[in-house]
Design an enzyme around this catalytic site. Sequence first.
Site, PDB file in Angstrom:
ATOM      1  N   HIS A 139       0.931  -1.154   0.024  1.00 12.24           N
ATOM      2  CA  HIS A 139      -0.063   0.098  -0.041  1.00 12.24           C
ATOM      3  C   HIS A 139       0.792   1.316  -0.112  1.00 12.24           C
ATOM      4  CE1 HIS A 139      -0.186   1.607   4.456  1.00 12.24           C
ATOM      5  NE2 HIS A 139       0.840   0.562   4.278  1.00 12.24           N
TER       6      HIS A 139
ATOM      7  N   CYS B 128       6.158   6.712   4.061  1.00  8.36           N
ATOM      8  CA  CYS B 128       4.765   5.754   3.733  1.00  8.36           C
ATOM      9  C   CYS B 128       4.052   6.392   2.395  1.00  8.36           C
ATOM     10  CB  CYS B 128       3.977   5.709   4.858  1.00  8.36           C
ATOM     11  SG  CYS B 128       4.691   4.761   6.260  1.00  8.36           S
TER      12      CYS B 128
ATOM     13  N   HIS C 297       3.540  -4.634   4.139  1.00  6.69           N
ATOM     14  CA  HIS C 297       3.536  -5.102   5.578  1.00  6.69           C
ATOM     15  C   HIS C 297       3.132  -6.297   5.454  1.00  6.69           C
ATOM     16  CE1 HIS C 297       3.780  -0.906   7.030  1.00  6.69           C
ATOM     17  NE2 HIS C 297       3.037  -0.823   6.233  1.00  6.69           N
TER      18      HIS C 297
ATOM     19  N   HIS D  33      -1.388 -10.872  -0.343  1.00  2.16           N
ATOM     20  CA  HIS D  33      -0.638 -10.644  -1.534  1.00  2.16           C
ATOM     21  C   HIS D  33      -1.468  -9.647  -2.775  1.00  2.16           C
ATOM     22  CE1 HIS D  33       2.173 -13.478   0.506  1.00  2.16           C
ATOM     23  NE2 HIS D  33       3.043 -12.935  -0.608  1.00  2.16           N
TER      24      HIS D  33
ATOM     25  N   GLU E 198       0.822  -3.223  12.199  1.00  5.51           N
ATOM     26  CA  GLU E 198       1.314  -2.769  10.697  1.00  5.51           C
ATOM     27  C   GLU E 198       2.884  -3.250  10.836  1.00  5.51           C
ATOM     28  OE1 GLU E 198       0.359   0.915   8.758  1.00  5.51           O
ATOM     29  OE2 GLU E 198       2.562   1.573   9.907  1.00  5.51           O
TER      30      GLU E 198
END
Length: 142
Positions: A14, A23, A29, A71, A129
């Site tokens: 992401h 980020c 993650h 995934h 996370e």
Amino acid sequence: MYTLKTEYAFDSAHFLTNYYGKCENLHGHRWHVTACISTAELGESGTEKDMVMDFGVFKRKVGALCDSLDHTFLIEEGSLSEKTLNCLTEEGFSLTVLPFRTTAENLAKYLFEQLEAEGLPVSSVEVDETPNNCAIYSKNMN
């Protein structure tokens, strides 16, 4: 109050829109999910007599939800151009477009609501996370 807890994990990529730091770039993650369900009374008959819920059923529901995100590239709706989405799709990437910014906080709420829609008496969902950082969603946090 009786509570059951199960854990599951999934890997996904992401990035955070309108974020100014590391980020904002595409990264991944290993999301670790802890889901809790709670009831005041235990089952009275059948398979779930004296249980909150059959652990096998609980684990399968949490696992199926997490597997649906495993995934895949988690994308906030509207954060990428249609051209970019089409290119990623043409290359065969698995994409999951979500109607929110893909923060741990929003993922915890999303997972909570999805499990609740499955009829589970969800009390909280925790999404880690990293090993040291997590977000917890609960409707009735004290």
